[in-house]
Design an enzyme around this catalytic site. Sequence first.
Site, mmCIF file in Angstrom:
data_model
loop_
_atom_site.group_PDB
_atom_site.id
_atom_site.type_symbol
_atom_site.label_atom_id
_atom_site.label_comp_id
_atom_site.label_asym_id
_atom_site.label_seq_id
_atom_site.Cartn_x
_atom_site.Cartn_y
_atom_site.Cartn_z
ATOM 1 N N THR A 48 0.873 -1.176 0.000
ATOM 2 C CA THR A 48 0.000 0.000 0.000
ATOM 3 C C THR A 48 0.908 1.223 0.000
ATOM 4 O OG1 THR A 48 -1.657 -1.162 1.305
ATOM 5 C CG2 THR A 48 -1.823 1.235 1.228
ATOM 6 N N LYS A 68 -1.979 5.097 8.516
ATOM 7 C CA LYS A 68 -1.166 5.163 7.289
ATOM 8 C C LYS A 68 -2.068 5.368 6.063
ATOM 9 C CE LYS A 68 1.454 2.340 4.066
ATOM 10 N NZ LYS A 68 2.100 1.084 3.709
ATOM 11 N N LYS A 124 -7.913 1.472 -3.183
ATOM 12 C CA LYS A 124 -7.576 1.052 -1.810
ATOM 13 C C LYS A 124 -7.747 2.225 -0.826
ATOM 14 C CE LYS A 124 -5.119 -0.975 1.582
ATOM 15 N NZ LYS A 124 -5.327 -2.230 2.236
HETATM 16 P P1 NAD Z 1 5.947 -5.604 7.315
HETATM 17 O O1 NAD Z 1 6.643 -4.420 7.878
HETATM 18 O O2 NAD Z 1 5.651 -6.783 8.180
HETATM 19 O O3 NAD Z 1 6.750 -6.153 6.026
HETATM 20 C C1 NAD Z 1 7.492 -5.348 5.143
HETATM 21 C C2 NAD Z 1 8.788 -6.086 4.847
HETATM 22 O O4 NAD Z 1 9.531 -5.374 3.870
HETATM 23 C C3 NAD Z 1 9.682 -6.207 6.082
HETATM 24 O O5 NAD Z 1 9.970 -7.584 6.347
HETATM 25 C C4 NAD Z 1 10.937 -5.423 5.718
HETATM 26 O O6 NAD Z 1 12.138 -5.971 6.238
HETATM 27 C C5 NAD Z 1 10.901 -5.521 4.202
HETATM 28 N N1 NAD Z 1 11.684 -4.474 3.535
HETATM 29 C C6 NAD Z 1 11.781 -3.150 3.868
HETATM 30 N N2 NAD Z 1 12.617 -2.533 3.019
HETATM 31 C C7 NAD Z 1 13.033 -3.471 2.121
HETATM 32 C C8 NAD Z 1 13.917 -3.442 1.014
HETATM 33 N N3 NAD Z 1 14.522 -2.306 0.637
HETATM 34 N N4 NAD Z 1 14.146 -4.596 0.344
HETATM 35 C C9 NAD Z 1 13.548 -5.755 0.723
HETATM 36 N N5 NAD Z 1 12.702 -5.852 1.785
HETATM 37 C C10 NAD Z 1 12.448 -4.716 2.462
HETATM 38 O O7 NAD Z 1 4.594 -5.036 6.683
HETATM 39 P P2 NAD Z 1 3.315 -5.886 6.229
HETATM 40 O O8 NAD Z 1 2.311 -5.881 7.319
HETATM 41 O O9 NAD Z 1 3.769 -7.158 5.609
HETATM 42 O O10 NAD Z 1 2.725 -4.909 5.114
HETATM 43 C C11 NAD Z 1 3.310 -4.812 3.811
HETATM 44 C C12 NAD Z 1 2.463 -3.868 2.993
HETATM 45 O O11 NAD Z 1 1.125 -4.352 2.929
HETATM 46 C C13 NAD Z 1 2.384 -2.458 3.555
HETATM 47 O O12 NAD Z 1 2.432 -1.542 2.481
HETATM 48 C C14 NAD Z 1 1.046 -2.432 4.271
HETATM 49 O O13 NAD Z 1 0.475 -1.143 4.334
HETATM 50 C C15 NAD Z 1 0.229 -3.336 3.367
HETATM 51 N N6 NAD Z 1 -0.901 -4.006 4.042
HETATM 52 C C16 NAD Z 1 -0.763 -4.571 5.272
HETATM 53 C C17 NAD Z 1 -1.830 -5.196 5.877
HETATM 54 C C18 NAD Z 1 -1.702 -5.834 7.238
HETATM 55 O O14 NAD Z 1 -2.737 -6.168 7.839
HETATM 56 N N7 NAD Z 1 -0.495 -6.058 7.741
HETATM 57 C C19 NAD Z 1 -3.073 -5.227 5.224
HETATM 58 C C20 NAD Z 1 -3.191 -4.678 3.954
HETATM 59 C C21 NAD Z 1 -2.091 -4.068 3.373
#
Ligand code: NAD
Length: 286
Positions: A87, A237, A162
Amino acid sequence: MKIGFIGLGNMGAPMAANLLKAGHEVTGFDVAGVTVEGAATASSAGDAAGGKDAVITMLPDGAILRKVYEEIVPAGAAGSVFIDCSTVDVDSARAAHQMAQAKGLLSVDAPVSGGVGGAAAGTLTFMAGGSKEAFARAEPLFDIMGKKAVHCGDAGAGQSAKICNNMLLGISMIGACEAFALAEKLGLSAQSLFDVVSTSSGSCWSVNTYCPVPGVGPESPADNGYKPGFAAELMLKDLMLSQQAADSVSATTPMGARATELYDEFVAGEGRGRDFSAMIERLKQG
Ligand code: NAD
């Protein structure tokens, strides 16, 4: 298919695991060194993206997405489809599409709804933006990781859908919390209000499916001490992204703006790490 998966966090890791389970060959990369059982581990994002049929990113924000795309687009193989499920702000999504297009790659912005539970169960909803050809290439993967994929339009349309959805959700949850908090002060039971609202013109997902009051309606985070669910900081966010987008096109979103302020205060106070429906406790405090 050979798939590169970059960003193996709370969402990315279970999504990658579902692709593996369906028989695809997955190579993962995460800066935090996270690995997924059964997936090959790349030494860099570029390494994960090189020579793949599809490259999926699931990253925290637009700035990181742009940086990662600078690395992975040059490594992309001809005919590869790049799918960003993070997102992010609409401008970053469009910038990522432009980078991919300049290299002749197909690309889709495809944020998800459904949370960590949906990612694990393979029941996410994908909202996608990009060309018909790119969407058609990504669709079989959406079918594995989710239960529904909507092609919303061109580049950035997925992120636009979204944030409009989640702005409405933030506003409607605050409305639901206000109604139940007011009912309590008026001496009206939460069960009675639920029975009326859930079958009346005030019905909405925030009441019918995800009621912010414990013991009322289908099981929701309220029944579990407001353990997320959908954490208040993730709602904040998305609300902030909605306001950034609204500013960029001079849209008037007074309720979205107020919801953003309320969640900002809530997350700065007791809301961080709690489900977004815990807003009701703050409203009850006055
Ligand atoms: P998270 O923080 O658990 O995962 C993100 C991952 O990206 C981390 O493991 C981090 O180490 C990795 N990362 C960061 N920089 C990086 C790079 N340069 N190269 C490679 N890896 C890198 O977050 P999440 O909960 O998995 O969410 C991911 C996305 O999905 C976000 O944009 C969030 O808004 C969206 N989202 C989350 C949810 C939820 O319920 N968690 C629901 C819908 C959407």
